[in-house]
Structures are given as structure tokens and as C-alpha cells.
Design a protein around this motif. Sequence first.
Motif, PDB file in Angstrom:
ATOM      1  N   TYR A   3       0.842  -1.187   0.000  1.00 31.60           N
ATOM      2  CA  TYR A   3       0.000   0.000   0.000  1.00 31.60           C
ATOM      3  C   TYR A   3       0.879   1.239   0.000  1.00 31.60           C
ATOM      4  CZ  TYR A   3      -3.906  -2.981   1.365  1.00 31.60           C
ATOM      5  OH  TYR A   3      -4.878  -3.952   1.394  1.00 31.60           O
ATOM      6  N   ALA A   4       0.455   2.244  -0.755  1.00 30.95           N
ATOM      7  CA  ALA A   4       1.075   3.563  -0.686  1.00 30.95           C
ATOM      8  C   ALA A   4       0.240   4.396   0.280  1.00 30.95           C
ATOM      9  CB  ALA A   4       1.098   4.216  -2.059  1.00 30.95           C
ATOM     10  N   LEU A   5       0.907   5.016   1.227  1.00 29.13           N
ATOM     11  CA  LEU A   5       0.252   5.916   2.165  1.00 29.13           C
ATOM     12  C   LEU A   5       0.681   7.327   1.781  1.00 29.13           C
ATOM     13  CD1 LEU A   5       0.964   3.956   5.482  1.00 29.13           C
ATOM     14  CD2 LEU A   5      -0.936   3.679   3.878  1.00 29.13           C
ATOM     15  N   LEU A   6      -0.228   8.074   1.162  1.00 27.12           N
ATOM     16  CA  LEU A   6       0.070   9.395   0.619  1.00 27.12           C
ATOM     17  C   LEU A   6      -0.373  10.457   1.623  1.00 27.12           C
ATOM     18  CD1 LEU A   6      -1.317   8.645  -2.940  1.00 27.12           C
ATOM     19  CD2 LEU A   6       1.043   8.423  -2.145  1.00 27.12           C
ATOM     20  N   ILE A   7       0.549  11.301   2.036  1.00 30.20           N
ATOM     21  CA  ILE A   7       0.320  12.247   3.125  1.00 30.20           C
ATOM     22  C   ILE A   7       0.041  13.637   2.562  1.00 30.20           C
ATOM     23  CG2 ILE A   7       1.302  13.244   5.214  1.00 30.20           C
ATOM     24  CD1 ILE A   7       3.285  10.753   5.096  1.00 30.20           C
ATOM     25  N   TYR A   8      -1.133  14.175   2.873  1.00 30.57           N
ATOM     26  CA  TYR A   8      -1.535  15.507   2.414  1.00 30.57           C
ATOM     27  C   TYR A   8      -1.713  16.428   3.616  1.00 30.57           C
ATOM     28  CZ  TYR A   8      -2.571  13.315  -2.069  1.00 30.57           C
ATOM     29  OH  TYR A   8      -2.474  12.635  -3.257  1.00 30.57           O
ATOM     30  N   GLU A   9      -1.041  17.562   3.556  1.00 26.31           N
ATOM     31  CA  GLU A   9      -1.173  18.588   4.591  1.00 26.31           C
ATOM     32  C   GLU A   9      -1.035  19.964   3.951  1.00 26.31           C
ATOM     33  OE1 GLU A   9       0.512  17.775   8.768  1.00 26.31           O
ATOM     34  OE2 GLU A   9       2.008  16.995   7.380  1.00 26.31           O
ATOM     35  N   ASN A  10      -1.405  20.966   4.709  1.00 26.43           N
ATOM     36  CA  ASN A  10      -1.188  22.343   4.291  1.00 26.43           C
ATOM     37  C   ASN A  10       0.265  22.681   4.594  1.00 26.43           C
ATOM     38  OD1 ASN A  10      -1.017  25.098   3.966  1.00 26.43           O
ATOM     39  ND2 ASN A  10      -2.971  25.520   4.944  1.00 26.43           N
ATOM     40  N   GLU A  11       1.083  22.833   3.569  1.00 30.57           N
ATOM     41  CA  GLU A  11       2.513  23.049   3.782  1.00 30.57           C
ATOM     42  C   GLU A  11       2.811  24.402   4.428  1.00 30.57           C
ATOM     43  OE1 GLU A  11       3.837  24.295  -0.720  1.00 30.57           O
ATOM     44  OE2 GLU A  11       3.798  22.191  -0.218  1.00 30.57           O
ATOM     45  N   GLU A  12       1.825  25.285   4.481  1.00 26.27           N
ATOM     46  CA  GLU A  12       2.023  26.569   5.168  1.00 26.27           C
ATOM     47  C   GLU A  12       2.282  26.365   6.663  1.00 26.27           C
ATOM     48  OE1 GLU A  12       2.407  29.598   3.814  1.00 26.27           O
ATOM     49  OE2 GLU A  12       2.279  28.566   1.893  1.00 26.27           O
ATOM     50  N   ALA A  96      -1.652   3.842   8.794  1.00 20.67           N
ATOM     51  CA  ALA A  96      -1.939   5.216   8.370  1.00 20.67           C
ATOM     52  C   ALA A  96      -2.307   6.102   9.555  1.00 20.67           C
ATOM     53  CB  ALA A  96      -3.050   5.228   7.328  1.00 20.67           C
ATOM     54  N   LYS A  97      -3.012   5.556  10.525  1.00 21.26           N
ATOM     55  CA  LYS A  97      -3.404   6.323  11.711  1.00 21.26           C
ATOM     56  C   LYS A  97      -2.208   6.697  12.573  1.00 21.26           C
ATOM     57  CE  LYS A  97      -8.051   4.451  12.002  1.00 21.26           C
ATOM     58  NZ  LYS A  97      -8.974   3.573  12.735  1.00 21.26           N
ATOM     59  N   ARG A  98      -1.084   6.049  12.378  1.00 19.19           N
ATOM     60  CA  ARG A  98       0.131   6.343  13.146  1.00 19.19           C
ATOM     61  C   ARG A  98       0.951   7.475  12.528  1.00 19.19           C
ATOM     62  NH1 ARG A  98       2.797   0.528  13.203  1.00 19.19           N
ATOM     63  NH2 ARG A  98       4.571   1.701  13.978  1.00 19.19           N
ATOM     64  N   ILE A  99       0.621   7.882  11.316  1.00 16.82           N
ATOM     65  CA  ILE A  99       1.410   8.897  10.620  1.00 16.82           C
ATOM     66  C   ILE A  99       1.203  10.258  11.275  1.00 16.82           C
ATOM     67  CG2 ILE A  99       1.664  10.156   8.439  1.00 16.82           C
ATOM     68  CD1 ILE A  99       1.128   7.522   7.002  1.00 16.82           C
ATOM     69  N   PRO A 100       2.294  10.917  11.654  1.00 17.69           N
ATOM     70  CA  PRO A 100       2.175  12.223  12.306  1.00 17.69           C
ATOM     71  C   PRO A 100       1.760  13.314  11.319  1.00 17.69           C
ATOM     72  CG  PRO A 100       4.494  11.608  12.061  1.00 17.69           C
ATOM     73  CD  PRO A 100       3.682  10.455  11.579  1.00 17.69           C
ATOM     74  N   LEU A 101       0.822  14.134  11.740  1.00 19.77           N
ATOM     75  CA  LEU A 101       0.383  15.310  10.996  1.00 19.77           C
ATOM     76  C   LEU A 101       0.487  16.506  11.930  1.00 19.77           C
ATOM     77  CD1 LEU A 101      -2.861  13.793   9.407  1.00 19.77           C
ATOM     78  CD2 LEU A 101      -0.667  14.129   8.261  1.00 19.77           C
ATOM     79  N   ALA A 102       0.966  17.630  11.428  1.00 18.39           N
ATOM     80  CA  ALA A 102       1.135  18.815  12.279  1.00 18.39           C
ATOM     81  C   ALA A 102      -0.202  19.458  12.622  1.00 18.39           C
ATOM     82  CB  ALA A 102       2.046  19.833  11.598  1.00 18.39           C
ATOM     83  N   ASP A 104      -4.477  19.658  10.680  1.00 15.17           N
ATOM     84  CA  ASP A 104      -5.435  18.889   9.892  1.00 15.17           C
ATOM     85  C   ASP A 104      -4.735  18.378   8.639  1.00 15.17           C
ATOM     86  OD1 ASP A 104      -7.402  19.438  11.724  1.00 15.17           O
ATOM     87  OD2 ASP A 104      -8.199  21.149  10.603  1.00 15.17           O
ATOM     88  N   GLY A 105      -5.178  17.282   8.139  1.00 18.51           N
ATOM     89  CA  GLY A 105      -4.585  16.714   6.936  1.00 18.51           C
ATOM     90  C   GLY A 105      -5.234  15.376   6.659  1.00 18.51           C
ATOM     91  N   SER A 106      -4.685  14.673   5.691  1.00 16.16           N
ATOM     92  CA  SER A 106      -5.241  13.371   5.346  1.00 16.16           C
ATOM     93  C   SER A 106      -4.139  12.437   4.883  1.00 16.16           C
ATOM     94  CB  SER A 106      -6.309  13.508   4.248  1.00 16.16           C
ATOM     95  OG  SER A 106      -5.739  14.028   3.069  1.00 16.16           O
ATOM     96  N   VAL A 107      -4.426  11.157   5.014  1.00 19.05           N
ATOM     97  CA  VAL A 107      -3.543  10.114   4.513  1.00 19.05           C
ATOM     98  C   VAL A 107      -4.377   9.246   3.589  1.00 19.05           C
ATOM     99  CG1 VAL A 107      -2.056   8.169   5.082  1.00 19.05           C
ATOM    100  CG2 VAL A 107      -2.157  10.147   6.627  1.00 19.05           C
ATOM    101  N   GLU A 108      -4.028   9.253   2.317  1.00 16.59           N
ATOM    102  CA  GLU A 108      -4.708   8.412   1.346  1.00 16.59           C
ATOM    103  C   GLU A 108      -4.036   7.042   1.355  1.00 16.59           C
ATOM    104  OE1 GLU A 108      -5.403   8.192  -3.476  1.00 16.59           O
ATOM    105  OE2 GLU A 108      -4.819  10.104  -2.574  1.00 16.59           O
ATOM    106  N   VAL A 109      -4.829   6.002   1.525  1.00 18.21           N
ATOM    107  CA  VAL A 109      -4.324   4.632   1.554  1.00 18.21           C
ATOM    108  C   VAL A 109      -4.733   3.986   0.233  1.00 18.21           C
ATOM    109  CG1 VAL A 109      -4.425   2.421   2.756  1.00 18.21           C
ATOM    110  CG2 VAL A 109      -4.565   4.577   4.058  1.00 18.21           C
ATOM    111  N   ARG A 110      -3.720   3.617  -0.551  1.00 15.60           N
ATOM    112  CA  ARG A 110      -4.013   3.088  -1.888  1.00 15.60           C
ATOM    113  C   ARG A 110      -3.214   1.837  -2.145  1.00 15.60           C
ATOM    114  NH1 ARG A 110      -4.030   6.775  -7.246  1.00 15.60           N
ATOM    115  NH2 ARG A 110      -5.119   8.122  -5.778  1.00 15.60           N
ATOM    116  N   PRO A 111      -3.882   0.724  -2.498  1.00 10.95           N
ATOM    117  CA  PRO A 111      -3.141  -0.490  -2.842  1.00 10.95           C
ATOM    118  C   PRO A 111      -2.351  -0.281  -4.131  1.00 10.95           C
ATOM    119  CG  PRO A 111      -5.514  -0.832  -3.140  1.00 10.95           C
ATOM    120  CD  PRO A 111      -5.327   0.536  -2.592  1.00 10.95           C
ATOM    121  N   THR A 112      -1.201  -0.930  -4.209  1.00  7.25           N
ATOM    122  CA  THR A 112      -0.401  -0.853  -5.424  1.00  7.25           C
ATOM    123  C   THR A 112      -0.774  -2.010  -6.338  1.00  7.25           C
ATOM    124  OG1 THR A 112       1.420  -2.163  -4.523  1.00  7.25           O
ATOM    125  CG2 THR A 112       1.500   0.220  -4.156  1.00  7.25           C
TER     126      THR A 112
END
Length: 115
Positions: A3-12, A96-102, A104-112
Motif C-alpha cells: 500500500y502507498a500511504l500518501l500524506i496531504y497537509e497544508n505546507e504553510e 496510516a493512523k500512526r502517521i504524524p500530521l502537524a 489537519d490533513g489526510s492520509v490516502e491509503v491506496r493499494p499498489t
Amino acid sequence: MQYALLIYENEELYRGDNGRALDEIITAHVALAKAMEAEGILRGGSGLNTGDTATTLRKTGGQYALHDGPFAEAREQLGGFYLIEVPDLDAAMAVAKRIPLAGDGSVEVRPTTDC
């Protein structure tokens, strides 16, 4: 399954404050990566530079065009990813729930796929 765990956050969130927020999140990600390596599930991953360093290649009507930065305007940008190997989606979601986010954000979980 991988699985790819894609991390999205506001880079600001990482601009300003003399880089403390960025240093803290990097430290947290290093710790997570070490834990996943010890568990034998980490297959790869990386942080990404900010969206303003990106170049997007877009194909429209058979023609390619280059654009600076990410193509879509969004509040959250792709900041990094992990590639893991776990038995199923439930296990991937638990990681994915263990991934640190500063903030609000999201982690997309996608099978390869196997190509």
C-alpha cells in the motif's frame, strides 16, 4: 499486499517559526520509519519538497504542456509517502493512523498494482 500511504497537509504549517514545526514533524517521521522498519513492513517512502518546486506535465488532446507547481489548486499538498507491505486494508489503515500530521490533513491509503 503493498500500500502507498500518501500524506496531504497544508505546507504553510511548516513555514515560519524558524523551522521548528518542520524539525518536529521530521523527527516524528524518522521515529515512525524506524518503528516500521523494525516491524518489517516498510518498503520505501520519502518526504517531498514543497509544491512550488514541482513541475506538472499535463496531457490534453494528445499534446503535453508543462506547468509550474501542482496542477490542482488545493489547501493540502502531497508532502510525502510511505510504501508498506501488510496483510490487508485494515492493517494498512492502522499504520496510516500512526502517521504524524502537524495539523489537519489526510492520509490516502491506496493499494499498489503489480506491473
